[in-house]
Design a protein around this motif. Structure first.
Motif, PDB file in Angstrom:
ATOM      1  N   ASP A  53     -22.764  -5.450  -1.226  1.00 37.25           N
ATOM      2  CA  ASP A  53     -22.204  -5.747   0.084  1.00 37.25           C
ATOM      3  C   ASP A  53     -20.751  -6.193  -0.072  1.00 37.25           C
ATOM      4  N   LEU A  54     -19.936  -5.820   0.895  1.00 37.74           N
ATOM      5  CA  LEU A  54     -18.521  -6.209   0.844  1.00 37.74           C
ATOM      6  C   LEU A  54     -17.913  -6.164   2.229  1.00 37.74           C
ATOM      7  N   ARG A  55     -16.763  -6.832   2.356  1.00 43.86           N
ATOM      8  CA  ARG A  55     -15.969  -6.779   3.588  1.00 43.86           C
ATOM      9  C   ARG A  55     -14.635  -6.131   3.243  1.00 43.86           C
ATOM     10  N   THR A  56     -14.192  -5.205   4.066  1.00 44.57           N
ATOM     11  CA  THR A  56     -13.003  -4.417   3.734  1.00 44.57           C
ATOM     12  C   THR A  56     -11.688  -5.153   3.978  1.00 44.57           C
ATOM     13  N   ASN A  57     -11.719  -6.273   4.665  1.00 42.32           N
ATOM     14  CA  ASN A  57     -10.492  -7.016   5.002  1.00 42.32           C
ATOM     15  C   ASN A  57      -9.517  -6.096   5.749  1.00 42.32           C
ATOM     16  N   ASN A  58      -8.233  -6.032   5.290  1.00 41.74           N
ATOM     17  CA  ASN A  58      -7.240  -5.209   5.997  1.00 41.74           C
ATOM     18  C   ASN A  58      -7.095  -3.803   5.412  1.00 41.74           C
ATOM     19  N   GLU A  59      -7.997  -3.425   4.550  1.00 42.16           N
ATOM     20  CA  GLU A  59      -7.890  -2.136   3.863  1.00 42.16           C
ATOM     21  C   GLU A  59      -8.324  -0.982   4.755  1.00 42.16           C
ATOM     22  N   GLN A  60      -7.639   0.160   4.566  1.00 42.01           N
ATOM     23  CA  GLN A  60      -8.021   1.391   5.253  1.00 42.01           C
ATOM     24  C   GLN A  60      -8.735   2.357   4.312  1.00 42.01           C
ATOM     25  N   ALA A  61      -8.700   2.052   3.015  1.00 37.20           N
ATOM     26  CA  ALA A  61      -9.383   2.869   2.022  1.00 37.20           C
ATOM     27  C   ALA A  61      -9.680   1.998   0.805  1.00 37.20           C
ATOM     28  N   VAL A  62     -10.728   2.354   0.091  1.00 38.82           N
ATOM     29  CA  VAL A  62     -11.126   1.596  -1.101  1.00 38.82           C
ATOM     30  C   VAL A  62     -11.423   2.568  -2.236  1.00 38.82           C
ATOM     31  N   TYR A  63     -11.227   2.072  -3.454  1.00 40.49           N
ATOM     32  CA  TYR A  63     -11.614   2.829  -4.643  1.00 40.49           C
ATOM     33  C   TYR A  63     -12.962   2.325  -5.125  1.00 40.49           C
ATOM     34  N   ILE A  64     -13.884   3.236  -5.324  1.00 33.45           N
ATOM     35  CA  ILE A  64     -15.182   2.923  -5.927  1.00 33.45           C
ATOM     36  C   ILE A  64     -15.148   3.480  -7.339  1.00 33.45           C
ATOM     37  N   SER A  65     -15.319   2.602  -8.343  1.00 35.12           N
ATOM     38  CA  SER A  65     -15.139   3.069  -9.715  1.00 35.12           C
ATOM     39  C   SER A  65     -16.183   2.475 -10.644  1.00 35.12           C
ATOM     40  N   PHE A  66     -16.510   3.255 -11.654  1.00 36.40           N
ATOM     41  CA  PHE A  66     -17.380   2.828 -12.752  1.00 36.40           C
ATOM     42  C   PHE A  66     -16.461   2.487 -13.917  1.00 36.40           C
ATOM     43  N   GLN A  67     -16.445   1.183 -14.318  1.00 39.12           N
ATOM     44  CA  GLN A  67     -15.492   0.779 -15.326  1.00 39.12           C
ATOM     45  C   GLN A  67     -15.899  -0.550 -15.955  1.00 39.12           C
ATOM     46  N   ARG A  68     -15.148  -0.934 -16.982  1.00 40.56           N
ATOM     47  CA  ARG A  68     -15.263  -2.271 -17.572  1.00 40.56           C
ATOM     48  C   ARG A  68     -13.932  -2.982 -17.358  1.00 40.56           C
ATOM     49  N   ASP A  69     -13.983  -4.222 -16.862  1.00 37.93           N
ATOM     50  CA  ASP A  69     -12.730  -4.947 -16.673  1.00 37.93           C
ATOM     51  C   ASP A  69     -12.723  -6.314 -17.359  1.00 37.93           C
ATOM     52  N   ARG A  70     -13.803  -6.642 -18.108  1.00 35.56           N
ATOM     53  CA  ARG A  70     -13.827  -7.920 -18.822  1.00 35.56           C
ATOM     54  C   ARG A  70     -14.775  -7.825 -19.998  1.00 35.56           C
ATOM     55  N   CYS A  71     -14.446  -8.619 -21.039  1.00 37.74           N
ATOM     56  CA  CYS A  71     -15.259  -8.616 -22.255  1.00 37.74           C
ATOM     57  C   CYS A  71     -15.000  -9.924 -22.997  1.00 37.74           C
ATOM     58  N   GLY A  72     -15.989 -10.395 -23.705  1.00 40.03           N
ATOM     59  CA  GLY A  72     -15.863 -11.665 -24.409  1.00 40.03           C
ATOM     60  C   GLY A  72     -15.285 -11.548 -25.797  1.00 40.03           C
ATOM     61  N   GLN A  73     -14.950 -10.382 -26.263  1.00 39.43           N
ATOM     62  CA  GLN A  73     -14.393 -10.223 -27.602  1.00 39.43           C
ATOM     63  C   GLN A  73     -13.398  -9.072 -27.625  1.00 39.43           C
ATOM     64  N   SER A  74     -12.624  -9.011 -28.700  1.00 40.54           N
ATOM     65  CA  SER A  74     -11.660  -7.935 -28.887  1.00 40.54           C
ATOM     66  C   SER A  74     -11.611  -7.571 -30.362  1.00 40.54           C
ATOM     67  N   PRO A  75     -11.788  -6.291 -30.740  1.00 41.46           N
ATOM     68  CA  PRO A  75     -12.071  -5.186 -29.817  1.00 41.46           C
ATOM     69  C   PRO A  75     -13.455  -5.307 -29.215  1.00 41.46           C
ATOM     70  N   CYS A  76     -13.690  -4.468 -28.200  1.00 37.61           N
ATOM     71  CA  CYS A  76     -14.932  -4.576 -27.436  1.00 37.61           C
ATOM     72  C   CYS A  76     -15.609  -3.213 -27.351  1.00 37.61           C
ATOM     73  N   PRO A  77     -16.292  -2.784 -28.410  1.00 41.73           N
ATOM     74  CA  PRO A  77     -16.956  -1.474 -28.366  1.00 41.73           C
ATOM     75  C   PRO A  77     -18.179  -1.504 -27.455  1.00 41.73           C
ATOM     76  N   ILE A  78     -18.623  -0.341 -27.075  1.00 43.86           N
ATOM     77  CA  ILE A  78     -19.818  -0.213 -26.253  1.00 43.86           C
ATOM     78  C   ILE A  78     -20.596   1.008 -26.716  1.00 43.86           C
ATOM     79  N   PHE A  79     -21.910   0.868 -26.742  1.00 38.76           N
ATOM     80  CA  PHE A  79     -22.801   1.947 -27.151  1.00 38.76           C
ATOM     81  C   PHE A  79     -23.925   2.030 -26.129  1.00 38.76           C
ATOM     82  N   GLY A  80     -24.247   3.221 -25.717  1.00 43.92           N
ATOM     83  CA  GLY A  80     -25.343   3.341 -24.784  1.00 43.92           C
ATOM     84  C   GLY A  80     -25.226   4.587 -23.930  1.00 43.92           C
TER      85      GLY A  80
END
Length: 881
Positions: A838-865
């Motif tokens: 659920d979300l509220r659009t605020n003053n936006e007329q368009a939004v981006y819906i994306s599949f991504q990673r934006d945070r991680c507890g270590q560096s480098p941060c590999p992923i497998f799966g």
């Protein structure tokens, strides 16, 4: 008697070897040639011709050899002379540039004098061989010079510094095709020596070495016309050599071209076969030695000769078709020798970005300059030369068949290459061509002192003393030579000081140019440029008035006059000058642009934008400026701007659309243009990106929708292809799924076996360090501001190992603010999990819906799966009842 004979021989030697030095000078001077140097050559030739007249006064006779050659050239000279003045009954001269025609007349006169001297003095084997060696030496020296400069950059830099030039040049030439002309003529001579010459071993070695050097340079310079001419010359030489080769019988070579024999058909077949081998060998050699750059140039030949309707582009095909239109306007007398550059502007359909100074076809340019009369005279000359060459082949005693054959091959190469280039405009090339004609048609005598029976004597003297008749003939000829020399010197000095004035900026140089020849319109332009720089506008205008008086057909002079008048605030006078410029170059952008601005300054808006539109049609780079002018003129009213620019061309519409997008405005007609069928798919994607950058998301999506043709897709759906049923490539556009499939350690695929609903799902596999904040899969969706929305999707993850698991994140397209996120997507085993965000659009007329990673507890941060996604939907949040 003996002293007179020795004195005659002395003047003959001075004239002949002086011409040889002139030829060397013409070859050497070209690297640092300045306007006027060709007239210096004419003056040198005139001095040598006067030496011949001194011989005539001393001997009591003057020889005019080969009148059949010289007569058409003399008539051509007279024809060119009649183009300069305004003839009775005519308001203006035939030539649209009388000064340029005067320059041509001087050069043609010098050329005729040189040709006459060569024929008269080159009547021994020693002199003929000297000319052959001279031509080959000049060509080989030029070839070595060019190869050295190209492949030794240190010498190239030193050469540029020494000659004060950084132009792209080859050897001493500023044009690769001009260099190729000289090489072709040397190749012809060498081919004749190697095929038909009776050479001893050292001379064979030297001839082969010279041939190799010249051919290597010809390939290295990458002149397409030169290489094709070389191939044509080789085929002609081999074919006729085989056809006329009869073993040891000396005279059969000459007879074979006129007397058929029983082996003729066999020889023709053999000659054709060998010619095919020669062509194949040349093609292989060109491909091997020329490299990819030359191959690319050869592949582009079709683009060079095809006509184009694009006013911003010009090629040979367009130039030829334009020249044909010019010829049609005055097919009998032409527009003046040397005046092609001034005459062609009225017929040039390009925008004028590139000055057309030559027709790139000497035959078409001849017809444009002198009409059918000039074509007839040159054809007469060519037939006379051809008959003489054939006569030499038949002769058995008075010619060298190898030299005649080689010179003829060289002439044929030049004749062929002149179909696509203008190498004969260069003094050294035209002089060498006439040397080849002399070699091919020479009638020889055994010694220097023996008179030739072929000499045509004005009057056979009975004594050493001149009769009155012979005296006046020689005196008239001398007066003609002096007149030619006088005008050549004046013209050359005027051209020299004009060029110097442009570079030095000194008014004294411009004044000298005018003093030496007051009819030189370019000298007045140079003077006006200097005066304008000193803000002496009234004097500059007066200079330009003189320029247009002597060169009324040159649109440059009228343009300069209009600019000066406009800078003085004389708008009506400026308008008159610009209109004259437009009449002389109706399709060129610059005169139309200046006329439009002048009319705009007088508030004659409709007429002004009419000319501004013509200017922009030719030069598309002008459209943004014209649109800004319209915006200022009409106070940013989009309807008025659109009407002023017009929809004459798709590019005009695109330019207007770009301006509206950048300035956050739009009209219904421009929006309809963007969503209509006038733009192709690629062009629409460009405009979609521009609209998104300008945050006009609604129109961007309409343009995007006009590109879609998927079945079953409803245009009012917020999210496109939520089940990945239509995902056939990695990029459906910003309002469809965009998959970053070129990233390392991540693999995308369409699954047709493991789906939540429908027939397809999106599979994503991780196997390493995938960078954070990378939108792996994303879509832009249109939303209503300040509205509650709900994103729903299903996913499956058999395994997912990482310190920073991926999420589905929703961000504002304008603010980049995170409006909602799914939380980390963890392993679900074999089960599908359904997620709601659920979300509220605020003053936006368009939004981006994306599949991504934006945070991680270590560096480098590999992923497998492995993740599988399906059944995305994004709608307004349902109300709770």
């Amino acid at each position: 008697m003996e002293s007179t004979k020795r004195l005659n021989n002395l003047f003959d030697n001075l004239a002949f070897y002086g011409l040889a030095l002139t030829l060397v000078f013409s070859a050497a001077i070209f690297r640092f040639e300045t306007p006027g140097s060709s007239m210096l050559l004419v003056a040198m030739i005139c001095v040598l011709a006067l030496m011949r007249l001194v011989r005539g006064f001393l001997s009591g006779r003057v020889i005019f050899p080969e009148p059949a050659f010289l007569l058409p050239l003399w008539v051509l000279l007279v024809l060119a002379g009649f183009q300069i003045p305004a003839l009775p009954g005519f308001e203006a001269p035939i030539s649209v540039d009388p000064y340029a025609t005067l320059r041509f007349v001087c050069f043609l006169a010098g050329l005729i004098l040189a040709f006459d001297l060569l024929i008269a003095t080159c009547r021994t084997y020693s002199r003929l061989n000297f000319l052959v060696v001279l031509v080959i030496t000049i060509a080989v020296a030029s070839a070595v010079f060019g190869l050295t400069l190209k492949w030794l950059p240190v010498l190239t830099a030193a050469s540029f510094e020494a000659f004060g030039s950084t132009d792209a040049i080859y050897a001493q030439f500023a044009n690769r095709n001009h260099f190729a002309f000289l090489m072709e003529m040397a190749v012809g001579l060498l081919t004749g020596l190697l095929l038909k010459g009776d050479l001893s071993r050292p001379y064979i070695f030297l001839s082969v070495a010279a041939y190799v050097v010249v051919v290597i340079s010809l390939i290295d310079v990458q002149s397409r016309g030169g290489l094709i001419s070389w191939a044509v010359m080789s085929v002609i030489a081999v074919f006729f050599h085989i056809l006329t080769r009869t073993g040891s019988r000396e005279n059969e070579t000459r007879r074979a071209i006129t007397r058929p024999n029983s082996q003729l058909i066999r020889r023709i077949i053999t000659a054709i076969g060998i010619c095919c081998l020669v062509l194949g060998s040349i093609a292989i050699l060109i491909g091997f030695a020329g490299g990819d750059e030359l191959i690319t140039r050869l592949e582009n030949i079709e683009q060079e000769i095809s006509t184009t309707d694009d006013p911003a582009r010009i090629n040979r095909g367009q130039i030829w078709s334009t020249t044909v239109e010019l010829i049609k306007q005055n097919p009998l007398a032409g527009f003046g020798f040397g005046a092609y550059a001034a005459a062609i502007t009225g017929f040039d359909t390009s925008a004028g970005k590139f000055s057309l100074e030559e027709a790139h076809n000497d035959y078409l340019e001849l017809a444009a300059n002198g009409g059918m009369a000039a074509v007839f005279l040159v054809l007469w000359f060519a037939i006379a030369v051809g008959r003489k060459i054939v006569g030499n082949f038949r002769s058995s005693a008075e010619t060298d068949i190898a030299l005649c054959f080689g010179a003829t091959v060289g002439i044929a190469g030049v004749a062929f290459h002149s179909l696509v280039d203008f190498g004969l405009h260069v003094p050294v090339n035209i002089l060498v061509l006439f040397v080849l004609i002399v070699i091919a048609t020479a009638q020889l005598r055994e010694s220097e002192g023996k008179d030739s029976s072929a000499d045509q004597i004005v009057q056979k003297p009975t004594s050493k003393k001149l009769s009155i008749k012979r005296f006046f003939i020689l005196a008239a000829y001398a007066v003609f030579i002096v007149i030619v020399c006088f005008f050549a010197v004046k013209t050359g000095l005027s051209d020299h000081y004009t060029n110097l004035a442009f570079h030095s900026g000194r008014i004294d140089d411009a004044d000298r140019a005018v003093t030496y020849n007051s009819a030189n319109s370019k000298a007045y332009i140079a003077k006006s440029v200097i005066l304008r720089g000193e803000n002496r506008l009234e004097e500059a205008a007066a200079a330009l008035e003189e320029s247009v008086r002597f060169g009324p057909g040159d649109y440059h002079s009228w343009m300069s006059l209009g600019e000066v008048r406009k800078s003085r605030g004389e708008l009506a006078a400026a308008e008159e000058a610009f209109r004259r410029a437009v009449s002389l170059a109706p399709n060129y952008s610059l005169p139309n642009y200046e006329l439009g601005l002048t009319l705009l300054a007088q508030r004659r808006l409709d007429e002004a934008f009419q000319y501004l539109r013509i200017a922009a049609h030719g030069d598309r780079a002008i459209y943004p400026d014209i649109i800004k002018i319209a915006a200022t003129t009409f106070s940013n009213d989009p309807q008025m701007i659109e009407a002023a620019i017009g929809f004459d061309t798709p590019y005009a519409r695109k330019s207007v659309a770009e301006f509206f997008i950048e300035n956050s405005t739009m009209t219904d007609s421009t929006a309809a243009f963007l969503t209509g069928s006038s733009l192709n798919r690629g062009e629409k994607f460009v405009f979609i990106e521009k609209l998104i950058a300008a945050r006009n998301f609604a129109l961007a999506r309409e343009v995007w929708l006009s590109n879609r043709s998927e079945p079953g897709f409803a245009a009012d759906e917020t999210l496109f292809d939520g089940g990945f049923e239509n995902l056939t490539d990695a990029n459906q556009g910003p309002f469809g799924w965009q998959v970053e499939d070129d990233l390392p350690f991540v693999t995308f695929a369409i699954s047709e076996t493991d789906v939540f609903s429908g027939k397809k799902a999106l599979s994503v596999r991780f196997n390493g360090n995938v960078e954070l904040d990378t939108k792996l899969v994303s879509q832009l969706a249109i939303v209503s501001p300040n509205t509650e929305f709900q994103l729903r999707f299903a996913y499956k993850s058999r395994e997912a190992v990482s310190a920073g698991l991926p999420e589905i994140i929703i961000k504002g397209a304008a603010s980049n603010e995170v409006l909602g996120r799914s939380g980390e997507l963890r392993s679900t085993g074999e089960n599908w999990a359904e997620v709601k965000v659920d979300l509220r659009t605020n003053n936006e007329q368009a939004v981006y819906i994306s599949f991504q990673r934006d945070r991680c507890g270590q560096s480098p941060c590999p992923i497998f799966g492995h993740f599988v996604f399906d059944n995305f939907s994004f709608d307004k949040k349902p109300e709770i009842k």
